[in-house]
Design a protein around this motif. Structure first.
Motif, short mmCIF file in Angstrom:
data_model
loop_
_atom_site.label_atom_id
_atom_site.label_comp_id
_atom_site.label_asym_id
_atom_site.label_seq_id
_atom_site.Cartn_x
_atom_site.Cartn_y
_atom_site.Cartn_z
N GLY A 81 -16.25 9.59 28.46
CA GLY A 81 -16.01 8.49 27.54
C GLY A 81 -16.31 7.16 28.18
N THR A 82 -15.62 6.11 27.73
CA THR A 82 -15.81 4.75 28.26
C THR A 82 -14.45 4.14 28.55
OG1 THR A 82 -15.82 3.80 26.03
CG2 THR A 82 -17.94 4.41 26.97
N GLY A 83 -14.40 3.32 29.60
CA GLY A 83 -13.17 2.60 29.93
C GLY A 83 -12.04 3.50 30.37
N LEU A 84 -12.34 4.62 30.99
CA LEU A 84 -11.29 5.57 31.39
C LEU A 84 -10.66 5.22 32.73
CD1 LEU A 84 -13.03 8.93 30.33
CD2 LEU A 84 -11.51 7.45 29.00
N ASP A 85 -11.07 4.12 33.35
CA ASP A 85 -10.50 3.73 34.64
C ASP A 85 -9.78 2.38 34.55
OD1 ASP A 85 -12.69 2.17 34.20
OD2 ASP A 85 -13.35 2.17 36.30
N THR A 86 -9.37 1.98 33.33
CA THR A 86 -8.73 0.68 33.16
C THR A 86 -7.23 0.71 33.43
OG1 THR A 86 -8.50 1.14 30.78
CG2 THR A 86 -10.47 -0.06 31.49
N GLY A 87 -6.73 1.77 34.00
CA GLY A 87 -5.31 1.88 34.31
C GLY A 87 -4.99 3.26 34.84
N ASP A 88 -3.71 3.49 35.13
CA ASP A 88 -3.27 4.82 35.56
C ASP A 88 -3.39 5.77 34.37
OD1 ASP A 88 -2.70 3.78 38.05
OD2 ASP A 88 -0.61 3.31 37.52
N ALA A 89 -4.16 6.85 34.57
CA ALA A 89 -4.49 7.73 33.46
C ALA A 89 -3.60 8.96 33.44
CB ALA A 89 -5.96 8.13 33.53
N GLN A 90 -3.26 9.39 32.24
CA GLN A 90 -2.64 10.67 31.97
C GLN A 90 -3.34 11.29 30.77
OE1 GLN A 90 1.57 9.31 31.60
NE2 GLN A 90 2.02 10.84 33.17
N VAL A 91 -3.52 12.61 30.84
CA VAL A 91 -4.18 13.33 29.75
C VAL A 91 -3.11 14.03 28.93
CG1 VAL A 91 -5.91 15.04 29.13
CG2 VAL A 91 -6.26 13.59 31.14
N ARG A 92 -3.08 13.75 27.65
CA ARG A 92 -2.07 14.33 26.77
C ARG A 92 -2.71 15.42 25.92
NH1 ARG A 92 0.95 10.21 23.10
NH2 ARG A 92 2.22 9.95 25.00
N ALA A 148 -1.72 21.38 17.92
CA ALA A 148 -2.07 21.07 16.54
C ALA A 148 -0.97 21.55 15.60
CB ALA A 148 -3.39 21.73 16.16
N GLY A 149 -0.54 20.69 14.70
CA GLY A 149 0.45 21.05 13.71
C GLY A 149 1.88 20.94 14.19
N THR A 150 2.12 20.54 15.44
CA THR A 150 3.48 20.39 15.96
C THR A 150 3.59 19.05 16.67
OG1 THR A 150 3.05 21.37 18.13
CG2 THR A 150 3.57 22.88 16.32
N ASP A 151 4.80 18.72 17.10
CA ASP A 151 5.03 17.49 17.85
C ASP A 151 5.06 17.72 19.35
OD1 ASP A 151 5.24 16.08 15.47
OD2 ASP A 151 7.40 16.38 15.31
N VAL A 152 4.72 18.92 19.80
CA VAL A 152 4.77 19.25 21.22
C VAL A 152 3.56 18.65 21.91
CG1 VAL A 152 4.81 21.13 22.90
CG2 VAL A 152 6.02 21.38 20.72
N SER A 153 3.79 17.96 23.01
CA SER A 153 2.69 17.39 23.79
C SER A 153 2.96 17.63 25.27
CB SER A 153 2.53 15.89 23.51
OG SER A 153 3.70 15.19 23.88
N LEU A 154 1.88 17.85 26.02
CA LEU A 154 1.95 18.12 27.45
C LEU A 154 1.09 17.10 28.16
CD1 LEU A 154 1.45 21.98 27.19
CD2 LEU A 154 3.61 20.79 27.56
N LEU A 155 1.65 16.47 29.23
CA LEU A 155 0.96 15.44 29.98
C LEU A 155 0.55 15.96 31.35
CD1 LEU A 155 3.10 12.27 29.21
CD2 LEU A 155 0.78 12.73 28.43
N LEU A 156 -0.73 15.78 31.69
CA LEU A 156 -1.24 16.15 33.00
C LEU A 156 -1.96 14.95 33.62
CD1 LEU A 156 -2.71 19.72 32.36
CD2 LEU A 156 -0.53 19.14 33.43
N VAL A 157 -1.86 14.83 34.94
CA VAL A 157 -2.54 13.76 35.65
C VAL A 157 -3.91 14.25 36.07
CG1 VAL A 157 -2.48 12.24 37.65
CG2 VAL A 157 -0.35 12.82 36.46
N PRO A 158 -4.99 13.51 35.76
CA PRO A 158 -6.33 13.97 36.14
C PRO A 158 -6.55 13.91 37.65
CG PRO A 158 -6.43 11.77 35.21
CD PRO A 158 -5.02 12.25 35.02
N GLU A 159 -7.54 14.63 38.09
CA GLU A 159 -7.88 14.65 39.50
C GLU A 159 -8.48 13.32 39.93
OE1 GLU A 159 -10.49 17.90 40.08
OE2 GLU A 159 -8.97 19.44 39.68
N ALA A 160 -8.25 12.94 41.16
CA ALA A 160 -8.83 11.72 41.73
C ALA A 160 -10.16 12.08 42.39
CB ALA A 160 -7.87 11.09 42.73
N PRO A 161 -11.09 11.14 42.49
CA PRO A 161 -11.02 9.77 41.99
C PRO A 161 -11.43 9.71 40.53
CG PRO A 161 -13.06 10.05 43.20
CD PRO A 161 -12.32 11.37 43.30
N ALA A 162 -10.91 8.71 39.81
CA ALA A 162 -11.23 8.53 38.41
C ALA A 162 -12.50 7.69 38.27
CB ALA A 162 -10.08 7.85 37.68
#
Length: 370
Positions: free
Chosen positions: A266-277, A281-295
């Motif tokens: 994508g674009t602008g993915l290094d403008t801050g500390d990143a987390q991937v959510r 689908a169809g629920t409110d459950v979300s899981l957060l993972l930290v991407p591998e460095a370097p970004a």
């Protein structure tokens, strides 16, 4: 925005344009006599003695209609408590007929030729022409018939400041419409050409509720100067908003699998500390993972937990690192970015499915899959 003098102002402008076209064309020398340009009802321009009829070009406003495109463009103009929030704007189309009369043969046709050529060459009236024609000095010097509002609260020259330009369009009237019009005018028929002028916007200078003032722009204030950072401007063609363009499994499979990697571009993915959510689908459950460095600004890679179950009593149980927290099916993936001022921004979401893990086990009688 133009005021209530706009209708009279348009007629005055068209009359001046016609008069100037005849003067610059030396029509008086061509016909050998003087001419007149008026804006009166057609029954008032015919002389009692046809033999002494002065060549006459007359512009008559025979109808005014609301403009269909803009008649309701400003609604609603009032709030729920009745307070005026926007000045009501009256949008009008003006309908004119152009008539020529003369005592000599073909003189009327000559006048119509000059007039029709003018309106064909100038379908949009320039703003400077409007200001010149409706200036206070011009109106006072030519006796336009308009009240002298040049120094008062109203001025017809405000017509030049409306958003829409004045456009002149020829109209073909049917014989039935023409005969009804001349019957209503109670005048002898003369060769007539019809034109529409649009759009005229009339607005009264009413007091309205002022908009709320801008208190801050941008994010948090600078701790030293106390100023807000203002609007962020970046001199490049790429969007300044973090965005995802694609999400795919690193091993090129159409779905992601536990233990594998997911590549996000994508674009602008290094403008801050990143987390991937990862949102189920169809629920409110979300899981957060930290991407591998370097970004990188255009690419992130995130590692999914392995398929093997965690040992009992593990501190990772129930977290996104626990394989049991992941359900097989469709997910929506987005990137959450947090900058140094604790402001967060989220990208758009892209779909990707999680496939079940397949393993082989040995049972009596051969191999079985589960």
């Amino acid at each position: 925005m133009s005021n209530v003098l706009a209708i009279a102002g348009v007629t005055r402008i068209l009359k001046d344009m016609l008069n100037d076209a005849l003067v610059f064309g030396n029509v008086d020398q061509v016909m050998g006599t003087d001419f007149a340009v008026t804006a009166q009802p057609p029954d008032r321009i015919v002389s009692d003695n046809p033999d002494t009829q002065t060549p006459h070009l007359n512009l008559f406003l025979h109808r005014v209609t609301p403009n269909a495109a803009l008649r309701n463009a400003d609604l609603p103009t009032r709030s729920g408590d009745g307070a005026l929030q926007m000045r009501p704007t009256l949008a009008l189309d003006l309908h004119y007929i152009l008539t020529a009369v003369a005592a000599e043969e073909l003189h009327a046709e000559v006048l119509l030729g000059y007039a029709m050529q003018l309106f064909h060459e100038m379908p949009v009236v320039p703003r400077e022409s409007i200001r010149t024609s409706l200036s206070a000095a011009e109106l006072a010097g030519l006796g336009s018939g308009l009240p002298d509002f040049g120094t008062g609260p109203l001025s017809p020259a405000e017509l030049a400041d409306q958003i829409e330009m004045l456009k002149i369009t020829p109209v073909a009237l049917s014989m039935d419409d023409m005969s009804k019009m001349w019957t209503a005018l109670q005048a002898s028929y003369r060769t007539t050409v019809a034109y529409d002028v649009s759009v005229v916007l009339i607005e009264r200078a009413l007091p309205v509720r002022p908009t709320l003032p801008v208190l801050t722009r941008g994010g948090l204030r600078d701790p030293e100067t106390g100023r807000d950072p203002g609007v962020a401007a970046e001199p490049h063609l790429a969007t300044s908003v973090p965005s995802l363009l694609s999400v795919a499994a690193q091993d090129q499979h159409p779905v992601m699998r536990l233990g594998g990697r997911v590549v996000l571009t994508g674009t602008g993915l290094d403008t801050g500390d990143a987390q991937v959510r990862f949102r189920e689908a169809g629920t409110d459950v979300s899981l957060l993972l930290v991407p591998e460095a370097p970004a990188r600004p255009d690419r992130l890679v995130v590692q999914l937990p392995g398929p093997a179950a965690l040992p009992g009593g593990s501190s990772l149980a129930g977290t996104p690192q626990d394989p049991a927290s992941w359900r097989v099916g469709a997910y929506e993936i987005e990137v959450i970015l947090t900058d140094s001022e604790a402001r967060t921004a989220a990208t758009n979401r892209l779909p990707l499915a999680l496939a079940p893990a397949i393993s082989a086990t040995a049972v009596a009688g051969g191999l079985a899959r589960r």
